[in-house]
Design a protein around this motif. Structure first.
Motif, PDB file in Angstrom:
ATOM      1  N   ILE A  65       0.842  -1.204   0.000  1.00 18.58           N
ATOM      2  CA  ILE A  65       0.000   0.000   0.000  1.00 18.58           C
ATOM      3  C   ILE A  65       0.876   1.252   0.000  1.00 18.58           C
ATOM      4  O   ILE A  65       0.650   2.196  -0.773  1.00 18.58           O
ATOM      5  N   ASP A  66       1.884   1.251   0.877  1.00 17.62           N
ATOM      6  CA  ASP A  66       2.770   2.415   0.978  1.00 17.62           C
ATOM      7  C   ASP A  66       3.621   2.597  -0.274  1.00 17.62           C
ATOM      8  O   ASP A  66       3.840   3.727  -0.728  1.00 17.62           O
ATOM      9  N   VAL A  67       4.104   1.481  -0.831  1.00 20.17           N
ATOM     10  CA  VAL A  67       4.971   1.570  -2.008  1.00 20.17           C
ATOM     11  C   VAL A  67       4.213   2.125  -3.210  1.00 20.17           C
ATOM     12  O   VAL A  67       4.667   3.077  -3.858  1.00 20.17           O
ATOM     13  N   ILE A  68       3.041   1.555  -3.534  1.00 19.76           N
ATOM     14  CA  ILE A  68       2.323   2.023  -4.719  1.00 19.76           C
ATOM     15  C   ILE A  68       1.749   3.421  -4.502  1.00 19.76           C
ATOM     16  O   ILE A  68       1.672   4.224  -5.442  1.00 19.76           O
ATOM     17  N   SER A  69       1.398   3.765  -3.257  1.00 20.25           N
ATOM     18  CA  SER A  69       0.911   5.116  -2.973  1.00 20.25           C
ATOM     19  C   SER A  69       2.028   6.138  -3.163  1.00 20.25           C
ATOM     20  O   SER A  69       1.808   7.226  -3.721  1.00 20.25           O
TER      21      SER A  69
END
Length: 261
Positions: A65-69
């Motif tokens: 979630i954090d990476v793609i965001s």
């Protein structure tokens, strides 16, 4: 003269109507949708897969979630998450319901026939997991005559199926990780195969009654997927954003947030 005027009038109207019909319309073909001048991409995730994707206090959180965001912020596009069983993510991508597929997805030759992967963003690897009281299983050879639990659609499932006949064990498929964990903890299956970071995090966070045994079974890498041959521009953005996250140190911050020892 009147006929000439009428012909000119009809010609002008036809040109105006044709011009009005040339505007691009958003669709579900994996090319994203326009939202207030910014492209919106739909991202398929599996929220039963901590520390990569899970739900906490009604919010989607985790490494993926954090990476793609962060990549979306860096590259200037918007994302919308769609939670589903892992086994349904690639079919949904093929059906045009998603633009991006994640879920701690290992880069494999089989999946490359259907999707295009980004550069790897995580080094993983499968491991064997048994009940905390089990001391008889430490290697693949110890699985002869045993029951092996796996999660449907994962590389763990593929690895188990590939060696089942050779070693001689039964494979039981599950749709989510918690059910698979419970099967081994309860003694209904002898062992499970799971990605090392996932099970290490789960055991550290909860009293699952499980333990990791033996060496890693392979050297999987995770990638971010788009539909094969259909979204090269988006893939370039993902790779560019990922590279910038690593250069800036933000990537390391995300990893330490979830995998700090």
């Amino acid at each position: 003269m009147k006929k000439l005027h009428l012909v000119a009038l009809f010609t002008l109207m036809a040109l105006l109507l044709a011009a009005c019909g040339t505007d691009d319309e958003s669709n579900g073909s994996g090319e994203g949708e326009e939202e207030e001048g910014t492209t919106l991409y739909k991202v398929g995730i599996d929220t039963t897969y901590p520390p990569f994707e899970y739900e906490e206090d009604g919010e989607y959180v985790g490494i993926d979630i954090d990476v793609i965001s962060a990549i979306a912020d860096n590259q200037g596009f918007e994302i919308e998450f769609s939670a589903m069983d892992f086994s349904g993510i690639i079919p949904s991508l093929q059906a045009g319901q998603l633009d991006i597929a994640m879920g701690g997805m290992s880069i494999t030759d089989e999946r490359k026939e259907t999707v295009d992967f980004s550069d790897p963003y995580f080094d993983s690897g499968l491991t064997l997991v048994v009940n905390e009281d089990n001391s008889s299983i430490t290697t693949m050879e110890d699985l002869a005559g045993k029951t092996v639990a796996v999660k449907n659609g994962t590389t763990g499932a593929l690895h188990a199926e590939e060696h089942a006949e050779e070693i001689g064990y039964e494979v039981k498929q599950f749709n989510d990780s918690p059910a698979m964990f419970q099967e081994v903890a309860n003694g209904n299956a002898d062992v499970l195969m799971e990605d090392y970071p996932v099970i290490a995090y789960a055991i550290a966070q909860n009293d699952l009654g499980l333990q990791i045994v033996g060496d890693r079974l392979n050297g999987d890498q995770y990638g971010i997927a788009v539909l094969k041959g259909e979204n090269s521009d988006l893939l370039e953005q993902i790779n560019a954003g990922l590279a910038e996250l690593k250069d800036s140190g933000e990537y390391d911050e995300i990893m330490s947030k979830y995998l700090a020892e």
